[in-house]
Design a protein around this motif. Structure first.
Motif, short mmCIF file in Angstrom:
data_model
loop_
_atom_site.label_atom_id
_atom_site.label_comp_id
_atom_site.label_asym_id
_atom_site.label_seq_id
_atom_site.Cartn_x
_atom_site.Cartn_y
_atom_site.Cartn_z
N ASP A 4 83.30 -16.86 -3.36
CA ASP A 4 83.03 -18.24 -3.76
C ASP A 4 84.27 -18.90 -4.35
OD1 ASP A 4 80.48 -17.70 -3.00
OD2 ASP A 4 79.60 -17.75 -5.00
N HIS A 5 84.36 -20.22 -4.14
CA HIS A 5 85.46 -21.00 -4.69
C HIS A 5 85.02 -21.58 -6.03
CE1 HIS A 5 88.46 -24.20 -5.08
NE2 HIS A 5 89.16 -23.57 -4.16
N PRO A 6 85.91 -21.61 -7.03
CA PRO A 6 85.51 -22.11 -8.35
C PRO A 6 84.99 -23.54 -8.34
CG PRO A 6 87.90 -21.71 -8.24
CD PRO A 6 87.29 -21.08 -7.05
N ARG A 7 85.42 -24.36 -7.39
CA ARG A 7 85.00 -25.76 -7.38
C ARG A 7 83.60 -25.95 -6.76
NH1 ARG A 7 88.81 -30.26 -5.38
NH2 ARG A 7 87.13 -31.42 -6.41
N GLN A 8 83.01 -24.88 -6.24
CA GLN A 8 81.68 -25.00 -5.67
C GLN A 8 80.63 -25.39 -6.70
OE1 GLN A 8 81.92 -21.16 -3.23
NE2 GLN A 8 80.77 -22.49 -1.85
N SER A 9 80.94 -25.21 -7.98
CA SER A 9 80.01 -25.61 -9.03
C SER A 9 79.83 -27.12 -9.09
CB SER A 9 80.50 -25.10 -10.39
OG SER A 9 81.77 -25.66 -10.70
N GLU A 10 80.71 -27.88 -8.42
CA GLU A 10 80.58 -29.34 -8.39
C GLU A 10 79.47 -29.80 -7.45
OE1 GLU A 10 84.44 -31.23 -7.81
OE2 GLU A 10 85.40 -29.49 -8.76
N PHE A 11 78.94 -28.88 -6.68
CA PHE A 11 77.79 -29.13 -5.79
C PHE A 11 76.71 -28.13 -6.16
CE2 PHE A 11 75.27 -27.99 -2.10
CZ PHE A 11 74.94 -29.22 -1.55
N SER A 12 75.47 -28.59 -6.23
CA SER A 12 74.40 -27.66 -6.58
C SER A 12 73.08 -28.07 -5.96
CB SER A 12 74.24 -27.57 -8.11
OG SER A 12 73.77 -28.81 -8.63
N PHE A 13 72.16 -27.11 -5.94
CA PHE A 13 70.79 -27.35 -5.46
C PHE A 13 69.84 -26.56 -6.35
CE2 PHE A 13 67.17 -25.82 -2.85
CZ PHE A 13 66.57 -27.05 -2.59
N ARG A 14 68.79 -27.23 -6.77
CA ARG A 14 67.75 -26.51 -7.52
C ARG A 14 66.39 -26.81 -6.92
NH1 ARG A 14 68.61 -30.87 -11.18
NH2 ARG A 14 66.70 -32.07 -11.56
N VAL A 15 65.56 -25.79 -6.90
CA VAL A 15 64.19 -25.94 -6.41
C VAL A 15 63.34 -26.45 -7.57
CG1 VAL A 15 62.18 -24.75 -5.47
CG2 VAL A 15 64.48 -24.12 -4.71
N ASN A 16 62.55 -27.50 -7.30
CA ASN A 16 61.71 -28.09 -8.35
C ASN A 16 60.25 -27.66 -8.25
OD1 ASN A 16 63.95 -29.54 -9.31
ND2 ASN A 16 63.55 -31.26 -7.96
N GLY A 34 57.62 -24.26 1.92
CA GLY A 34 58.00 -25.63 1.59
C GLY A 34 58.30 -25.79 0.11
N ARG A 35 59.15 -26.76 -0.20
CA ARG A 35 59.51 -26.97 -1.61
C ARG A 35 60.08 -28.37 -1.80
NH1 ARG A 35 64.49 -23.23 -1.23
NH2 ARG A 35 65.95 -24.41 0.03
N THR A 36 60.14 -28.81 -3.03
CA THR A 36 60.92 -29.98 -3.39
C THR A 36 62.14 -29.48 -4.15
OG1 THR A 36 59.95 -30.41 -5.58
CG2 THR A 36 58.79 -31.31 -3.64
N GLY A 37 63.18 -30.30 -4.18
CA GLY A 37 64.39 -29.88 -4.86
C GLY A 37 65.31 -31.05 -5.15
N THR A 38 66.44 -30.73 -5.74
CA THR A 38 67.45 -31.73 -6.06
C THR A 38 68.82 -31.21 -5.63
OG1 THR A 38 66.20 -32.49 -7.99
CG2 THR A 38 68.53 -33.11 -7.87
N ILE A 39 69.46 -31.95 -4.73
CA ILE A 39 70.84 -31.66 -4.34
C ILE A 39 71.75 -32.55 -5.18
CG2 ILE A 39 72.54 -31.77 -2.48
CD1 ILE A 39 70.25 -31.39 -0.49
N SER A 40 72.71 -31.97 -5.86
CA SER A 40 73.65 -32.73 -6.69
C SER A 40 75.03 -32.73 -6.04
CB SER A 40 73.74 -32.13 -8.09
OG SER A 40 72.49 -32.18 -8.75
N THR A 41 75.55 -33.92 -5.77
CA THR A 41 76.86 -34.09 -5.15
C THR A 41 77.74 -34.95 -6.05
OG1 THR A 41 76.59 -36.19 -3.97
CG2 THR A 41 75.56 -34.26 -2.97
N PRO A 42 79.04 -35.03 -5.78
CA PRO A 42 79.91 -35.90 -6.59
C PRO A 42 79.53 -37.38 -6.53
CG PRO A 42 81.23 -34.28 -5.40
CD PRO A 42 79.83 -34.16 -4.88
N HIS A 43 78.74 -37.78 -5.53
CA HIS A 43 78.36 -39.19 -5.41
C HIS A 43 76.87 -39.42 -5.63
CE1 HIS A 43 82.29 -39.21 -3.29
NE2 HIS A 43 82.38 -40.38 -3.90
#
Length: 423
Positions: A4-16, A34-43
């Motif tokens: 893994d690259h250290p900057r990968q923490s700037e992108f994330s996904f969590r299952v809700n 099936g699930r709901t979730g949240t993708i977090s990106t720089p934008h």
């Protein structure tokens, strides 16, 4: 293979929320894929499941980016192949990336260009028609559209292809695709893969799958190198692409192979028949890491979306809402209709009663039909806004239904109305 690259923490996904119950017993406590979730990106964030509007050439056809935002789209997906040919990735890089270039402030995706290289290179234009025989004899591995010549040639290092715009010859490889996509600057990009068709033999599917695995390793290595070299740029997530046609063992192998690599998420693509869609997505969801998002490439029909959500897909994209709009087709809760019919000439109602889109709040079927018949381009815009809103809202409502435990009832009601006796 790099870790893994250290900057990968700037992108994330969590299952809700997990989808519970079953079609026959919505109140059951069983937990599905099936699930709901949240993708977090720089934008920004993407609440999933979500429909991603397609902006192939840095534009959702006929629709202003501001309108795409207002109709509720959370992200847009552009095409690396088309942007590579025109205006060129260096132009987008100079502009500050895809989002700034097209005046879109939210999350962005780019595909790798692999699908277009193969499909256009085989003479199939927009899509590869899996149900139509190619010019190759049965069992052959050179699927080409009838009457067309092959314009793309695969080797171990990459693909030579001929531009559909002017006939120039170009080269794509995993490294070139990564460079192109880094310059385009989307938040989420896809590894370069080889697209096969259902006409390819089992032997070729196996050979191609291994080539895609090797290309995936090269994509990760080049992606991490460019991430370090382009210090100061927002982190771009990289998704691996799962191939394997309709073979369960090949799909599962691809998921295990790529799932062990440091990808940020995964795209599910490749050759499959509609009736097998849910089964194949389910195989992939069972094998892929739970903590990473799954994007299903090229899906927008309501029944396909619902079966894919059930099977564990998180995001979807498709050009269909705007493509059919340009032929006067519009979505309603009772199915897809076409404004070219004479019965709409004096129809003063909206495209869909109760729809909250800008088009339905302000324009009648009669007016939009007039625009279409008069070959006025505004008809494309107004129908496209409605169609995109229809699909975005349907997926948003499916997400809410998972969260409040009413998914199965919502699915039955929605598809029962849309397809009528066909469901």
């Amino acid at each position: 293979m790099p870790s893994d690259h250290p900057r990968q923490s700037e992108f994330s996904f969590r299952v809700n929320t997990r989808l519970t119950g079953s079609p026959g017993n919505g109140s059951s406590g069983d937990v599905g894929l099936g699930r709901t979730g949240t993708i977090s990106t720089p934008h920004g964030e993407i609440q999933t499941p979500a429909f991603i509007a397609v902006g192939t050439k840095a534009t959702v056809k006929a629709v202003l980016p501001e309108s795409v935002r207002d109709l509720g789209a959370q992200a847009v997906l552009a095409n690396a192949y088309h942007l590579y040919l025109q205006p060129g990735p260096e132009i987008l890089d100079e502009a500050g990336g895809l989002g700034r270039f097209m005046n879109w402030s939210g999350p962005t995706f780019t595909d790798s260009g692999g699908f277009q290289v193969m499909s256009l290179g085989s003479g199939f234009k927009k899509v590869i028609e899996m149900s139509v025989a190619s010019s190759a004899p049965p069992g052959a591995d050179d699927a080409v559209a009838p009457g067309k010549e092959r314009l793309a040639h695969v080797d171990e290092d990459g693909v030579w292809f001929t531009s559909h715009l002017n006939g120039d010859r170009h080269r794509f490889s995993p490294e070139i695709s990564m460079n192109v996509q880094h310059q385009i600057g989307a938040d989420i990009m896809f590894a370069f893969d080889e697209l096969t068709t259902l006409q390819n033999s089992r032997g070729y599917q196996e050979e191609s799958l291994e080539r895609t695995r090797r290309w995936a390793e090269r994509c990760v290595a080049e992606h991490f190198r460019l991430t370090d070299a382009r210090e100061g740029k927002p982190y771009q997530a990289l998704f691996g692409v799962i191939q394997g046609a309709q073979y369960e063992d090949l799909r599962r192998k691809a998921c295990r192979d790529l799932g062990a690599m440091p990808f940020d998420g995964f795209g599910i693509g490749g050759a499959l028949e509609k009736e097998n869609l849910g089964t194949i997505v389910g195989w992939c969801s069972e094998e892929l890491p739970e903590n990473k998002p799954r994007h299903l490439l090229g899906i927008s029909e309501p029944d396909d979306i619902f079966v894919s959500i059930e099977a564990g897909a998180d995001t979807f994209d498709c050009v269909s809402p705007t493509r059919v709009a340009r032929n006067s087709a519009f979505y309603t809760a009772e199915g897809r209709l076409n404004l070219s019919g004479a019965k709409y000439r004096r129809d003063w109602g909206p495209l869909q009663d109760g729809c909250d889109c800008y088009t339905c709040q302000n324009y009648s079927r009669a007016y939009i039909r007039h625009l279409y018949k008069a070959k006025e381009l505004l008809s494309h815009t107004l129908i496209s806004i409605h169609n995109e809103r229809f699909v975005v809202r349907m997926v948003d409502d499916a997400r809410k239904a998972i969260e409040d435990g009413t998914f199965w009832e919502f699915k039955a009601h929605t598809l029962g109305r849309y397809y009528g006796a066909r469901v």
